[in-house]
Every structure is written in C-alpha cells, then in structure tokens.
Design a protein around this motif. Structure first.
Motif, PDB file in Angstrom:
ATOM      1  N   UNK A 223       0.800  -1.231   0.000  1.00 38.69           N
ATOM      2  CA  UNK A 223       0.000   0.000   0.000  1.00 38.69           C
ATOM      3  C   UNK A 223       0.831   1.278   0.000  1.00 38.69           C
ATOM      4  N   UNK A 224       2.093   1.215   0.422  1.00 45.76           N
ATOM      5  CA  UNK A 224       2.885   2.438   0.543  1.00 45.76           C
ATOM      6  C   UNK A 224       3.058   3.180  -0.781  1.00 45.76           C
ATOM      7  N   UNK A 225       3.458   2.491  -1.869  1.00 44.56           N
ATOM      8  CA  UNK A 225       3.580   3.228  -3.137  1.00 44.56           C
ATOM      9  C   UNK A 225       2.247   3.804  -3.611  1.00 44.56           C
ATOM     10  N   UNK A 226       1.158   3.077  -3.353  1.00 39.35           N
ATOM     11  CA  UNK A 226      -0.159   3.568  -3.764  1.00 39.35           C
ATOM     12  C   UNK A 226      -0.507   4.854  -3.029  1.00 39.35           C
ATOM     13  N   UNK A 227      -0.163   4.912  -1.765  1.00 40.34           N
ATOM     14  CA  UNK A 227      -0.440   6.113  -0.976  1.00 40.34           C
ATOM     15  C   UNK A 227       0.368   7.301  -1.481  1.00 40.34           C
ATOM     16  N   UNK A 228       1.639   7.050  -1.840  1.00 39.38           N
ATOM     17  CA  UNK A 228       2.479   8.124  -2.369  1.00 39.38           C
ATOM     18  C   UNK A 228       1.915   8.656  -3.689  1.00 39.38           C
ATOM     19  N   UNK A 229       1.466   7.748  -4.540  1.00 40.07           N
ATOM     20  CA  UNK A 229       0.890   8.163  -5.820  1.00 40.07           C
ATOM     21  C   UNK A 229      -0.446   8.880  -5.628  1.00 40.07           C
ATOM     22  N   UNK A 230      -1.206   8.455  -4.636  1.00 44.02           N
ATOM     23  CA  UNK A 230      -2.475   9.137  -4.361  1.00 44.02           C
ATOM     24  C   UNK A 230      -2.224  10.562  -3.891  1.00 44.02           C
ATOM     25  N   UNK A 231      -1.190  10.750  -3.101  1.00 41.44           N
ATOM     26  CA  UNK A 231      -0.815  12.109  -2.686  1.00 41.44           C
ATOM     27  C   UNK A 231      -0.412  12.938  -3.891  1.00 41.44           C
ATOM     28  N   UNK A 232       0.277  12.312  -4.845  1.00 40.05           N
ATOM     29  CA  UNK A 232       0.657  13.028  -6.068  1.00 40.05           C
ATOM     30  C   UNK A 232      -0.590  13.484  -6.819  1.00 40.05           C
ATOM     31  N   UNK A 233      -1.595  12.603  -6.900  1.00 40.09           N
ATOM     32  CA  UNK A 233      -2.835  12.969  -7.576  1.00 40.09           C
ATOM     33  C   UNK A 233      -3.488  14.177  -6.905  1.00 40.09           C
ATOM     34  N   UNK A 234      -3.558  14.139  -5.593  1.00 39.24           N
ATOM     35  CA  UNK A 234      -4.184  15.232  -4.845  1.00 39.24           C
ATOM     36  C   UNK A 234      -3.456  16.554  -5.106  1.00 39.24           C
ATOM     37  N   UNK A 235      -2.129  16.512  -5.077  1.00 45.22           N
ATOM     38  CA  UNK A 235      -1.360  17.745  -5.285  1.00 45.22           C
ATOM     39  C   UNK A 235      -1.498  18.258  -6.715  1.00 45.22           C
ATOM     40  N   UNK A 236      -1.515  17.350  -7.677  1.00 47.27           N
ATOM     41  CA  UNK A 236      -1.686  17.785  -9.068  1.00 47.27           C
ATOM     42  C   UNK A 236      -3.041  18.452  -9.275  1.00 47.27           C
ATOM     43  N   UNK A 237      -4.071  17.900  -8.648  1.00 47.01           N
ATOM     44  CA  UNK A 237      -5.404  18.486  -8.772  1.00 47.01           C
ATOM     45  C   UNK A 237      -5.499  19.832  -8.063  1.00 47.01           C
ATOM     46  N   UNK A 238      -4.623  20.044  -7.106  1.00 48.74           N
ATOM     47  CA  UNK A 238      -4.613  21.327  -6.385  1.00 48.74           C
ATOM     48  C   UNK A 238      -3.640  22.313  -7.008  1.00 48.74           C
ATOM     49  N   UNK A 239      -3.150  21.989  -8.197  1.00 47.42           N
ATOM     50  CA  UNK A 239      -2.297  22.886  -8.988  1.00 47.42           C
ATOM     51  C   UNK A 239      -0.937  23.154  -8.346  1.00 47.42           C
ATOM     52  N   UNK A 240      -0.462  22.202  -7.547  1.00 47.79           N
ATOM     53  CA  UNK A 240       0.920  22.294  -7.072  1.00 47.79           C
ATOM     54  C   UNK A 240       1.834  22.123  -8.281  1.00 47.79           C
ATOM     55  N   UNK A 241       2.993  22.779  -8.281  1.00 45.48           N
ATOM     56  CA  UNK A 241       3.900  22.727  -9.418  1.00 45.48           C
ATOM     57  C   UNK A 241       4.209  21.264  -9.769  1.00 45.48           C
TER      58      UNK A 241
END
Length: 316
Positions: A283-301
């Motif tokens: 589950x650890x890599x999935x959680x890291x990728x999910x955080x990436x999705x959240x940040x991308x949707x929030x327009x983080x660089x």
C-alpha cells in the motif's frame, strides 16, 4: 420496435428495459440520470434514447435522424459536455486538442453552459414534439452551475433532460431527487471481449494491465490504450521500475512534467498505481501516488510533485 433501437447497447439489460418501458407506455420523465462508470454505454444509451424521443417514439433504425443526432445536428437536441476555459470562453476537449491548448485542469460543466440550456429550452421546438438536452460529466458541475441547473429541472417545459454522471455522489441530492435514475453496470469479460473486437481493439485483450485498469469498461480500456500510446517510450521505460538514484528520480520528474499535460499526468498516476500494485502488492507506493494525484489536482507545481513522489521510490 423500440428494443431494436438499443440493439447495439450490450450488457445493460436493466437500463434498456427501463427506457423501453418508458417509451412503450408513453411515460417519459422530465429528467433522467444515467449513472455508472464511464465507457459502459451511457453515452450510447443517451443517443438511442434521444433518437426515440425526437422521433416521437418510433424506432427508425439507421436513418437520417440517427446520423443527425450522432453529429449533434438536430435543432431540438442540445448536447453539453465538460469544457476548458480559453480566453474567457468554454471549449470542448476536441476543440482544445485542435487548438493544441496546454490543459492545466480537468474540464467541467460551467455556469454559462447551464444558462445556454435555459435559453435553448425557452424557445419552441422546430421539428420534434419535444426538446432533448444531454449533459455529459454532470458530476463536474461546481455549486453555481448545479444550482442553476436545479431551477431548470424544476420547470423543464416540453423537454427531457438526460444527465450522464460517473459519480452521482458528487451531484447535489436535490438534483438526484428530480431525476429518474437509470443504472449502468460494469460489463462481464465476454461482453467486454465482444465490444473490443467489434470496435477493432482486439489487441487490448492481450494487455492485462489495460484490462485491469478498465475494470469492466470497454470505453475505459480503449481510452487507456490510446492514452498509453501517447506517453513517450523513454518515460514509460523510466517508470517501469523504481529509480535507482536520486538523479534518476529528478530526471524522470523533469521529463514527465515537461512532456505531459496535467490530464496525461493524472492518467499516468492511475496507470502507475495499477502497475505498482501488480508488482509489489504494497500500500505504501499507492499512498504516495495518491498524494501526487491530490497535489496535481490542487495545482501544485507538477515537477515538484513528481520529484517528491519519485524520490520516495528510490531503492537504497
């Protein structure tokens, strides 16, 4: 017969039965919600249902009416889909591609489009006994357009509105309550296989990774296959295994953020989640990728997002 109109809608018996009964009994609701996963036939069902409504309940097989509806060239049909904003004006995904726009956020149904629906319904029909409005991606509406649509749903006049929503939980409860819900299900493997072969995508059946992402949706399988083919091979090769050094992680992050738009990056997150789960079952890599999705949707660089994410995958 009405049922023949839906002959090419495979694997959605419940939806076909409900819509056919409504037509046969002349009990058409003012508004419908076609709810279910994307790529399982909701759009096709809307096309065929609109054909019955605009043809006054007749089954007209492949005729001029069917072609006009498919090309959105009927005066009493308004087809609305999520748009991007370009120079203050909404543009569809197809128009954005033609303009080669760099899309920084997902498309959505906008307030101006809801106002266009109201103007469309305010005029008398020109050919059909009633008007038909189809709204794709209804769940992408923000609060203002959703409230505007609510007013139209309360008094649609001589019209039927069809909302297509992948995730109806994102719609206002008051909108859902004013619609008759037509459920659409994910398809069985044999139905998936038939549809993909008929559509000329038999090669997808040899790709377990794409089929796993699709989860019973031939439309999603085709979309994923086509999207995968747009990702440059060097990026796919770099992401096929965890980076061995911090430099590798930073270089790959730079490539991804430079060569892919945000929508492609969000799709890549989905693909990596499926691929990583198949490889590691952790589950650890999935959680890291999910955080990436959240940040991308929030327009983080984006480059920063991928740098932080991929550095977490570096093998010691």
């Amino acid at each position: 017969m009405v049922s023949e109109t839906f002959a090419d809608l495979l694997g959605q018996t419940t939806a076909i039965d409900l819509l056919s009964q409504a037509i046969a009994q002349a009990q058409i609701a003012p508004s419908y919600l076609f709810a279910g996963p994307s790529g399982v036939g909701r759009r096709l069902a809307a096309l065929r249902f609109a054909e019955c409504l605009l043809g006054n309940g007749l089954s007209l097989e492949p005729t001029t009416l069917r072609r006009r509806i498919a090309s959105r060239n009927h005066p009493d049909l308004l087809w609305v889909e999520p748009t991007y904003l370009h120079k203050g004006k909404p543009v569809t995904a197809a128009e954005a591609e033609e303009l080669d726009l760099k899309r920084k956020s997902p498309p959505q149904i906008r307030l101006e489009q809801i106002r266009e629906i109201a103007r469309f319904l305010a005029r008398p029909t020109l050919e059909a006994p009633q008007a038909v409005v189809v709204i794709e991606g209804a769940e992408t509406m923000a609060e203002a357009p959703a409230n505007g649509l609510l007013k139209t749903l309360e008094e649609p006049g001589a019209a039927t509105l069809i909302l297509l929503a992948e995730d109806s939980a994102q719609l206002l409860p008051t909108i859902i309550s004013r619609c008759q819900t037509i459920p659409f299900r994910r398809l069985a493997a044999d139905t998936m296989s038939s549809i993909l072969q008929q559509a000329g995508y038999a090669e997808i059946l040899q790709r377990p990774d794409i089929l796993a992402m699709a989860q019973g949706s031939p439309g999603q399988a085709i979309s994923a296959w086509e999207q995968l083919n747009t990702i440059p091979d060097p990026i796919l090769a770099a992401l096929s295994r965890p980076p061995s050094t911090l430099r590798d992680a930073l270089d790959t992050a730079r490539q991804v953020s430079k060569e892919l738009d945000i929508e492609s990056q969000l799709w890549l997150v989905d693909y990596l989640q499926h691929m990583t789960w198949e490889q590691q079952r952790s589950p650890q890599p999935l959680q890291a990728l999910e955080q990436a999705r959240i940040h991308l949707r929030r327009f983080v660089q984006p480059r920063l997002v991928w740098e932080v994410t991929l550095m977490r995958f570096v093998q010691p």
